[in-house]
Structure formats: structure tokens, C-alpha cells
Motif scaffolding. Structure first.
Motif, mmCIF file in Angstrom:
data_model
loop_
_atom_site.group_PDB
_atom_site.id
_atom_site.type_symbol
_atom_site.label_atom_id
_atom_site.label_comp_id
_atom_site.label_asym_id
_atom_site.label_seq_id
_atom_site.Cartn_x
_atom_site.Cartn_y
_atom_site.Cartn_z
ATOM 1 N N PHE A 6 0.848 -1.190 0.000
ATOM 2 C CA PHE A 6 0.000 0.000 0.000
ATOM 3 C C PHE A 6 0.883 1.238 0.000
ATOM 4 C CE2 PHE A 6 0.601 -1.288 4.390
ATOM 5 C CZ PHE A 6 0.918 -0.112 5.047
ATOM 6 N N ASP A 7 0.307 2.366 -0.389
ATOM 7 C CA ASP A 7 1.036 3.629 -0.389
ATOM 8 C C ASP A 7 1.052 4.190 1.023
ATOM 9 O OD1 ASP A 7 1.635 3.630 -3.101
ATOM 10 O OD2 ASP A 7 -0.228 4.636 -3.629
ATOM 11 N N GLY A 8 2.265 4.366 1.570
ATOM 12 C CA GLY A 8 2.423 4.951 2.885
ATOM 13 C C GLY A 8 2.585 6.455 2.795
ATOM 14 N N VAL A 9 2.842 7.081 3.914
ATOM 15 C CA VAL A 9 2.985 8.535 3.961
ATOM 16 C C VAL A 9 4.217 8.989 3.181
ATOM 17 C CG1 VAL A 9 3.355 10.502 5.491
ATOM 18 C CG2 VAL A 9 1.803 8.687 6.168
ATOM 19 N N THR A 10 5.327 8.255 3.303
ATOM 20 C CA THR A 10 6.562 8.678 2.647
ATOM 21 C C THR A 10 6.942 7.847 1.440
ATOM 22 O OG1 THR A 10 7.838 7.311 4.166
ATOM 23 C CG2 THR A 10 7.542 9.625 4.765
ATOM 24 N N ASP A 11 6.550 6.592 1.395
ATOM 25 C CA ASP A 11 6.909 5.680 0.306
ATOM 26 C C ASP A 11 5.904 4.541 0.263
ATOM 27 O OD1 ASP A 11 9.352 6.719 -0.783
ATOM 28 O OD2 ASP A 11 10.399 6.066 1.019
ATOM 29 N N PRO A 12 5.943 3.748 -0.819
ATOM 30 C CA PRO A 12 5.119 2.533 -0.824
ATOM 31 C C PRO A 12 5.575 1.584 0.291
ATOM 32 C CG PRO A 12 5.916 3.023 -3.030
ATOM 33 C CD PRO A 12 6.624 3.947 -2.081
ATOM 34 N N VAL A 13 4.630 0.855 0.882
ATOM 35 C CA VAL A 13 4.928 -0.104 1.936
ATOM 36 C C VAL A 13 4.708 -1.505 1.377
ATOM 37 C CG1 VAL A 13 4.265 -0.931 4.224
ATOM 38 C CG2 VAL A 13 4.236 1.519 3.726
ATOM 39 N N ALA A 14 5.714 -2.372 1.547
ATOM 40 C CA ALA A 14 5.624 -3.756 1.083
ATOM 41 C C ALA A 14 6.551 -4.602 1.941
ATOM 42 C CB ALA A 14 6.017 -3.852 -0.386
ATOM 43 N N PHE A 15 6.370 -5.915 1.879
ATOM 44 C CA PHE A 15 7.146 -6.840 2.693
ATOM 45 C C PHE A 15 7.702 -7.966 1.829
ATOM 46 C CE2 PHE A 15 3.926 -4.785 5.202
ATOM 47 C CZ PHE A 15 4.638 -4.348 6.309
ATOM 48 N N ASP A 16 8.854 -8.503 2.218
ATOM 49 C CA ASP A 16 9.454 -9.610 1.479
ATOM 50 C C ASP A 16 8.914 -10.950 1.981
ATOM 51 O OD1 ASP A 16 10.819 -10.215 3.831
ATOM 52 O OD2 ASP A 16 12.766 -9.527 3.105
ATOM 53 N N GLN A 17 9.472 -12.046 1.473
ATOM 54 C CA GLN A 17 8.992 -13.384 1.820
ATOM 55 C C GLN A 17 9.201 -13.732 3.289
ATOM 56 O OE1 GLN A 17 11.587 -12.706 -0.156
ATOM 57 N NE2 GLN A 17 13.199 -14.233 -0.027
ATOM 58 N N TYR A 18 10.038 -12.969 4.002
ATOM 59 C CA TYR A 18 10.290 -13.196 5.425
ATOM 60 C C TYR A 18 9.416 -12.317 6.318
ATOM 61 C CZ TYR A 18 14.403 -15.343 3.401
ATOM 62 O OH TYR A 18 15.245 -16.130 2.643
ATOM 63 N N GLY A 19 8.616 -11.444 5.708
ATOM 64 C CA GLY A 19 7.791 -10.518 6.472
ATOM 65 C C GLY A 19 8.503 -9.235 6.838
ATOM 66 N N ASP A 20 9.731 -9.065 6.310
ATOM 67 C CA ASP A 20 10.497 -7.846 6.576
ATOM 68 C C ASP A 20 10.111 -6.763 5.579
ATOM 69 O OD1 ASP A 20 11.939 -9.133 8.602
ATOM 70 O OD2 ASP A 20 13.463 -9.839 7.188
ATOM 71 N N THR A 21 10.128 -5.524 6.013
ATOM 72 C CA THR A 21 9.814 -4.415 5.126
ATOM 73 C C THR A 21 10.825 -4.339 3.976
ATOM 74 O OG1 THR A 21 9.424 -2.046 4.974
ATOM 75 C CG2 THR A 21 11.098 -2.729 6.535
ATOM 76 N N THR A 22 10.369 -3.918 2.812
ATOM 77 C CA THR A 22 11.277 -3.748 1.676
ATOM 78 C C THR A 22 11.878 -2.347 1.649
ATOM 79 O OG1 THR A 22 9.420 -3.161 0.243
ATOM 80 C CG2 THR A 22 10.104 -5.477 0.267
ATOM 81 N N ASN A 23 11.383 -1.447 2.510
ATOM 82 C CA ASN A 23 11.962 -0.110 2.654
ATOM 83 C C ASN A 23 13.194 -0.255 3.537
ATOM 84 O OD1 ASN A 23 12.714 2.472 3.265
ATOM 85 N ND2 ASN A 23 10.710 3.149 3.937
ATOM 86 N N THR A 24 14.356 -0.090 2.965
ATOM 87 C CA THR A 24 15.590 -0.353 3.697
ATOM 88 C C THR A 24 16.306 0.916 4.152
ATOM 89 O OG1 THR A 24 16.838 -0.505 1.640
ATOM 90 C CG2 THR A 24 15.948 -2.554 2.528
ATOM 91 N N VAL A 25 15.608 2.041 4.162
ATOM 92 C CA VAL A 25 16.212 3.274 4.659
ATOM 93 C C VAL A 25 15.908 3.381 6.146
ATOM 94 C CG1 VAL A 25 16.247 5.783 4.513
ATOM 95 C CG2 VAL A 25 16.066 4.415 2.439
#
Length: 50
Positions: A6-25
Motif C-alpha cells: 500500500f502507499d504509505g505517507v513517505t513511500d510505498p509499503v511492502a514486505f518480502d517473503q520473510y515478512g520484513d519491510t522492503t523499505n531499507t532506509v
């Protein structure tokens, strides 16, 4: 979780196959004169997962 996107406030929000966020900043904040101030921001590198 890897199907949630989904679109978050600052960037799109998504998760990888481990359930970790794909936003790495990551940003570190510090209180300066009673206000939050950004002190450091960088891309976080994951280790041990491919």
C-alpha cells in the motif's frame, strides 16, 4: 505478509517473503532543544537472507 502492499505517507509499503519491510532506509533521531531532529539516514543492508 509478502502480498501486502500500500502507499504509505513517505513511500510505498511492502514486505518480502520473510515478512520484513522492503523499505531499507533507516533514520536515527535525537531530541534537540525539545524537538526531534534527524541525525543520520542511510540504506540498511540485510545480511544472511537472500
Amino acid at each position: 505478509m509478502n502480498t501486502v502492499t500500500f502507499d504509505g505517507v513517505t513511500d510505498p509499503v511492502a514486505f518480502d517473503q520473510y515478512g520484513d519491510t522492503t523499505n531499507t532506509v533507516i533514520t536515527a533521531y535525537q531530541v534537540d532543544k525539545g524537538k526531534w531532529a534527524s541525525r543520520f539516514s542511510a540504506e540498511f543492508k540485510k545480511f544472511g537472507k537472500s
